[in-house]
Design an enzyme around this catalytic site. Structure first.
Site, PDB file in Angstrom:
ATOM      1  N   GLU A 144       5.885  10.921  -0.642  1.00 41.70           N
ATOM      2  CA  GLU A 144       4.775  11.781  -0.172  1.00 41.70           C
ATOM      3  C   GLU A 144       3.712  12.004  -1.229  1.00 41.70           C
ATOM      4  O   GLU A 144       3.151  13.094  -1.355  1.00 41.70           O
ATOM      5  CB  GLU A 144       5.312  13.109   0.354  1.00 41.70           C
ATOM      6  CG  GLU A 144       5.596  13.000   1.838  1.00 41.70           C
ATOM      7  CD  GLU A 144       5.713  14.332   2.509  1.00 41.70           C
ATOM      8  OE1 GLU A 144       6.803  14.611   2.996  1.00 41.70           O
ATOM      9  OE2 GLU A 144       4.723  15.080   2.545  1.00 41.70           O
ATOM     10  N   GLY A 145       3.440  10.966  -1.987  1.00 37.86           N
ATOM     11  CA  GLY A 145       2.445  11.036  -3.056  1.00 37.86           C
ATOM     12  C   GLY A 145       3.150  11.285  -4.369  1.00 37.86           C
ATOM     13  O   GLY A 145       3.772  12.337  -4.551  1.00 37.86           O
ATOM     14  N   GLY A 203      29.674  15.935 -20.628  1.00 39.76           N
ATOM     15  CA  GLY A 203      30.380  14.782 -20.058  1.00 39.76           C
ATOM     16  C   GLY A 203      30.765  15.023 -18.606  1.00 39.76           C
ATOM     17  O   GLY A 203      30.676  14.120 -17.770  1.00 39.76           O
ATOM     18  N   ILE A 207      23.886  20.675 -19.575  1.00 40.99           N
ATOM     19  CA  ILE A 207      24.740  21.858 -19.760  1.00 40.99           C
ATOM     20  C   ILE A 207      26.196  21.516 -19.431  1.00 40.99           C
ATOM     21  O   ILE A 207      27.123  21.976 -20.094  1.00 40.99           O
ATOM     22  CB  ILE A 207      24.210  23.041 -18.901  1.00 40.99           C
ATOM     23  CG1 ILE A 207      22.897  23.552 -19.514  1.00 40.99           C
ATOM     24  CG2 ILE A 207      25.241  24.165 -18.814  1.00 40.99           C
ATOM     25  CD1 ILE A 207      22.178  24.608 -18.698  1.00 40.99           C
ATOM     26  N   SER A 210       3.818  12.042  -8.428  1.00 44.64           N
ATOM     27  CA  SER A 210       3.276  13.128  -9.257  1.00 44.64           C
ATOM     28  C   SER A 210       1.931  12.708  -9.857  1.00 44.64           C
ATOM     29  O   SER A 210       1.053  13.551 -10.089  1.00 44.64           O
ATOM     30  CB  SER A 210       4.266  13.497 -10.363  1.00 44.64           C
ATOM     31  OG  SER A 210       5.404  14.117  -9.790  1.00 44.64           O
ATOM     32  N   TRP A 220       9.592   2.045   3.405  1.00 46.96           N
ATOM     33  CA  TRP A 220      10.081   3.381   3.017  1.00 46.96           C
ATOM     34  C   TRP A 220       9.993   4.335   4.201  1.00 46.96           C
ATOM     35  O   TRP A 220       9.556   5.477   4.036  1.00 46.96           O
ATOM     36  CB  TRP A 220       9.292   3.972   1.838  1.00 46.96           C
ATOM     37  CG  TRP A 220       8.949   3.023   0.743  1.00 46.96           C
ATOM     38  CD1 TRP A 220       7.697   2.783   0.249  1.00 46.96           C
ATOM     39  CD2 TRP A 220       9.850   2.206  -0.023  1.00 46.96           C
ATOM     40  NE1 TRP A 220       7.763   1.852  -0.759  1.00 46.96           N
ATOM     41  CE2 TRP A 220       9.084   1.484  -0.954  1.00 46.96           C
ATOM     42  CE3 TRP A 220      11.232   2.013   0.001  1.00 46.96           C
ATOM     43  CZ2 TRP A 220       9.640   0.583  -1.852  1.00 46.96           C
ATOM     44  CZ3 TRP A 220      11.792   1.106  -0.895  1.00 46.96           C
ATOM     45  CH2 TRP A 220      10.998   0.416  -1.810  1.00 46.96           C
ATOM     46  N   ALA A 279       0.851  -1.204   0.000  1.00 45.03           N
ATOM     47  CA  ALA A 279       0.000   0.000   0.000  1.00 45.03           C
ATOM     48  C   ALA A 279       0.878   1.242   0.000  1.00 45.03           C
ATOM     49  O   ALA A 279       1.352   1.685   1.049  1.00 45.03           O
ATOM     50  CB  ALA A 279      -0.931   0.013   1.218  1.00 45.03           C
ATOM     51  N   GLY A 280       1.124   1.780  -1.207  1.00 44.76           N
ATOM     52  CA  GLY A 280       1.906   3.004  -1.342  1.00 44.76           C
ATOM     53  C   GLY A 280       0.958   4.142  -1.684  1.00 44.76           C
ATOM     54  O   GLY A 280       0.525   4.893  -0.814  1.00 44.76           O
ATOM     55  N   ARG A 338      -9.508  15.805  -8.791  1.00 46.20           N
ATOM     56  CA  ARG A 338     -10.690  15.660  -7.930  1.00 46.20           C
ATOM     57  C   ARG A 338     -11.126  17.016  -7.369  1.00 46.20           C
ATOM     58  O   ARG A 338     -12.307  17.321  -7.287  1.00 46.20           O
ATOM     59  CB  ARG A 338     -10.382  14.737  -6.755  1.00 46.20           C
ATOM     60  CG  ARG A 338     -10.407  13.278  -7.117  1.00 46.20           C
ATOM     61  CD  ARG A 338     -10.194  12.479  -5.843  1.00 46.20           C
ATOM     62  NE  ARG A 338     -10.105  11.063  -6.134  1.00 46.20           N
ATOM     63  CZ  ARG A 338      -9.965  10.132  -5.189  1.00 46.20           C
ATOM     64  NH1 ARG A 338      -9.899  10.478  -3.924  1.00 46.20           N
ATOM     65  NH2 ARG A 338      -9.900   8.871  -5.515  1.00 46.20           N
TER      66      ARG A 338
HETATM   67  N1  COS Z   1      -8.216  16.252   4.050  1.00 41.33           N
HETATM   68  C1  COS Z   1      -9.236  15.775   4.797  1.00 41.33           C
HETATM   69  N2  COS Z   1      -9.963  14.696   4.450  1.00 41.33           N
HETATM   70  C2  COS Z   1      -9.649  14.073   3.309  1.00 41.33           C
HETATM   71  C3  COS Z   1      -8.606  14.509   2.476  1.00 41.33           C
HETATM   72  C4  COS Z   1      -7.875  15.652   2.882  1.00 41.33           C
HETATM   73  N3  COS Z   1      -6.880  16.142   2.147  1.00 41.33           N
HETATM   74  N4  COS Z   1      -8.522  13.694   1.417  1.00 41.33           N
HETATM   75  C5  COS Z   1      -9.482  12.777   1.557  1.00 41.33           C
HETATM   76  N5  COS Z   1     -10.162  13.006   2.707  1.00 41.33           N
HETATM   77  C6  COS Z   1     -11.312  12.274   3.207  1.00 41.33           C
HETATM   78  C7  COS Z   1     -12.460  12.255   2.188  1.00 41.33           C
HETATM   79  O1  COS Z   1     -13.255  13.409   2.309  1.00 41.33           O
HETATM   80  C8  COS Z   1     -13.197  11.003   2.562  1.00 41.33           C
HETATM   81  O2  COS Z   1     -13.987  11.280   3.706  1.00 41.33           O
HETATM   82  P1  COS Z   1     -15.489  10.649   3.925  1.00 41.33           P
HETATM   83  O3  COS Z   1     -15.292   9.244   4.314  1.00 41.33           O
HETATM   84  O4  COS Z   1     -16.057  11.484   5.019  1.00 41.33           O
HETATM   85  O5  COS Z   1     -16.202  10.781   2.623  1.00 41.33           O
HETATM   86  C9  COS Z   1     -12.070  10.066   3.012  1.00 41.33           C
HETATM   87  O6  COS Z   1     -10.981  10.903   3.402  1.00 41.33           O
HETATM   88  C10 COS Z   1     -11.621   9.105   1.945  1.00 41.33           C
HETATM   89  O7  COS Z   1     -11.170   9.882   0.843  1.00 41.33           O
HETATM   90  P2  COS Z   1     -11.032   9.323  -0.626  1.00 41.33           P
HETATM   91  O8  COS Z   1     -12.318   8.597  -0.973  1.00 41.33           O
HETATM   92  O9  COS Z   1     -10.598  10.440  -1.481  1.00 41.33           O
HETATM   93  O10 COS Z   1      -9.885   8.231  -0.444  1.00 41.33           O
HETATM   94  P3  COS Z   1      -9.133   7.355  -1.533  1.00 41.33           P
HETATM   95  O11 COS Z   1      -8.915   6.013  -0.968  1.00 41.33           O
HETATM   96  O12 COS Z   1      -9.814   7.482  -2.855  1.00 41.33           O
HETATM   97  O13 COS Z   1      -7.629   7.990  -1.605  1.00 41.33           O
HETATM   98  C11 COS Z   1      -5.816   9.433  -2.156  1.00 41.33           C
HETATM   99  C12 COS Z   1      -7.325   9.218  -1.826  1.00 41.33           C
HETATM  100  C13 COS Z   1      -5.368   8.787  -3.440  1.00 41.33           C
HETATM  101  C14 COS Z   1      -5.757  10.939  -2.258  1.00 41.33           C
HETATM  102  C15 COS Z   1      -4.933   8.922  -0.984  1.00 41.33           C
HETATM  103  O14 COS Z   1      -4.929   7.504  -0.937  1.00 41.33           O
HETATM  104  C16 COS Z   1      -3.503   9.417  -1.056  1.00 41.33           C
HETATM  105  O15 COS Z   1      -3.221  10.567  -0.706  1.00 41.33           O
HETATM  106  N6  COS Z   1      -2.563   8.560  -1.493  1.00 41.33           N
HETATM  107  C17 COS Z   1      -1.154   8.889  -1.504  1.00 41.33           C
HETATM  108  C18 COS Z   1      -0.585   8.593  -0.162  1.00 41.33           C
HETATM  109  C19 COS Z   1       0.794   9.110  -0.038  1.00 41.33           C
HETATM  110  O16 COS Z   1       1.062  10.292  -0.196  1.00 41.33           O
HETATM  111  N7  COS Z   1       1.700   8.194   0.291  1.00 41.33           N
HETATM  112  C20 COS Z   1       3.051   8.532   0.483  1.00 41.33           C
HETATM  113  C21 COS Z   1       3.478   8.037   1.800  1.00 41.33           C
HETATM  114  S1  COS Z   1       3.485   9.173   3.024  1.00 41.33           S
HETATM  115  S2  COS Z   1       5.338   9.805   3.020  1.00 41.33           S
END
Ligand code: COS
Length: 377
Positions: free
Chosen positions: A361-362, A338, A335, A364, A154, A128-129, A373
């Site tokens: 941290e997510g 070599g 730039i 790109s 990580w 789960a990343g 979204r």
């Molecule tokens: N702030 C507050 N609430 C948030 C939010 C935010 N930024 N983003 C989502 N939520 C809430 C939603 O509103 C939703 O709430 P409800 O249950 O009340 O409806 C809930 O969280 C679930 O949100 P969502 O349906 O958008 O979740 P998803 O599973 O679709 O995932 C992403 C959303 C892809 C945005 C998330 O999994 C993500 O950020 N992934 C990347 C993680 C990451 O950065 N990993 C790196 C490791 S950390 S170094």
């Protein structure tokens, strides 16, 4: 350059001096050896160069996010990996600052900072990343305790952390609604730390896998209960992404500065290569895109400082700054030609360090998903 206040200029110069005198001179050797500079990180901590946005009453540096971004950009100019390790404490302590009660803040923020301790944020797992709601580390109640089982991956500073902010689920079937957050002390029985990852870039930043095998923590370590952990993780990332974007800006700026000076010195066909339009075009794009990244980053930070909703701008800043860092550092190597491809010059390291900015941290791609979204909402 933005019009900083006198205090902001002082912060910038302090961080810049630490980066040029203490970080940059050792960064290449640390990179070669993939060695984590614990003493240097502790030295930076005593100067207040980590825990930047944690309240001063809790021992933090007490900066606004905007001011913290100024500091982080300068630190990253010295070494992206060291900047990542310094920002890791903010990332790990922010969830406690956001959701913890006063007692938890005293135990897990103030006490930790007082002893210059390190903390790690533990969300990602082998399976789960990007799909943060899909984590499978489990929490189970047992009397007054919570039992933690699972694997994290990580984990920045994980090999040295005194404390871990761990996201796990009480019920995987509930997806994000089952997620909670606990603090696990570094010496907890059943916690084991894997080896330092042998990475492409940011090689001195310590990144390890963790295993939690029946780790028991008191219920008083619960920072966010079942159902509140996922939103806490997302709110934390909203706050930390401007800091991460600043690391990308700092790496890009360092690569740009180096290649600009090189272009003004290096001669081909009897003239400085900076007189060629093809080089000028690259430098012009670098300067423009770095400035745009910086402005987007500061804008997202100031929205968050004003407690405004900033998911959109935080992701825009992270996405744009990370992609800019990659493009700028690739052009910086070009730039230098070599020379840029050798370890005799620092730009190949900037390029390797920049790649991580598009991943951690997510990615790109995840930032684009969040941005789409938000704008289609
Ligand atoms: N702030 C507050 N609430 C948030 C939010 C935010 N930024 N983003 C989502 N939520 C809430 C939603 O509103 C939703 O709430 P409800 O249950 O009340 O409806 C809930 O969280 C679930 O949100 P969502 O349906 O958008 O979740 P998803 O599973 O679709 O995932 C992403 C959303 C892809 C945005 C998330 O999994 C993500 O950020 N992934 C990347 C993680 C990451 O950065 N990993 C790196 C490791 S950390 S170094």
């Amino acid at each position: 350059m933005l019009n900083f206040t006198e205090e902001q200029n002082f912060l910038r110069l302090t961080a810049q001096r630490f980066a040029s005198e203490r970080i940059f001179p050792t960064s290449q050797a640390l990179d070669e050896r993939g060695e984590f500079p614990l003493d240097l990180i502790k030295e930076a901590a005593t100067l207040g160069l980590n825990n930047l946005v944690l309240d001063a009453e809790l021992g933090g540096t007490g900066l606004s996010l905007f001011d913290a971004c100024i500091v982080v950009e300068e630190l990253a100019g010295g070494c992206g990996g060291i900047a990542t390790s310094l920002v890791a404490n903010d990332l790990a302590l922010l969830p406690i600052n956001l959701a913890g009660n006063q007692e938890q803040k005293e135990w897990f923020i103030k006490d930790l900072i007082t002893r210059a301790g390190l903390a790690s944020f533990c969300l990602s797992e082998p399976g789960a990343g990007s799909d943060a709601a899909g984590i499978s580390t489990t929490f189970a109640e047992d009397g007054d305790s919570i039992i933690v089982n699972g694997n994290k991956q990580w984990i920045t500073n994980g090999g040295y952390a005194d404390q871990f902010t761990v996201f796990g689920t009480f019920d995987r079937k509930l997806k994000h609604k089952g997620i909670a957050c606990v603090v696990v002390p570094g010496d907890a029985a059943g916690l084991s730390r894997g080896p330092h990852e042998n990475k492409l870039g940011q090689r001195c930043s310590n990144t390890v896998p963790l295993n939690f095998d029946g780790v028991r923590v008191p219920k008083s370590h619960l920072i966010a209960p079942k159902g509140a952990g996922f939103k806490l993780a997302m709110e934390t990332l909203d706050l930390s992404r401007p800091l991460t974007a600043s690391i990308a800006v700092g790496i890009a700026q360092a690569a740009y500065r180096y290649s600009l000076n090189y272009a003004k010195e290096r001669e081909q066909f009897g003239v400085k290569i900076a007189t060629f339009q093809s080089i000028q075009n690259m430098l012009a794009d670098m300067a423009t895109e770095i400035e745009a990244s910086r402005l987007l980053t500061f804008h997202s930070a100031s929205l968050l400082d004003r407690k405004e909703q900033a998911t959109l701008h935080s992701s825009m800043a992270k996405r744009f700054a990370a992609d800019t860092a990659m493009k700028v550092t690739v052009d910086a190597v070009q730039i230098l030609g070599g020379n840029g491809y050798t370890k005799d010059y620092p730009v190949e390291k900037f390029m390797r360090d920049a790649k991580l900015m598009q991943i951690y941290e997510g990615t790109s791609q995840i930032q684009r998903l969040v941005i789409a979204r938000e704008i289609l909402r």
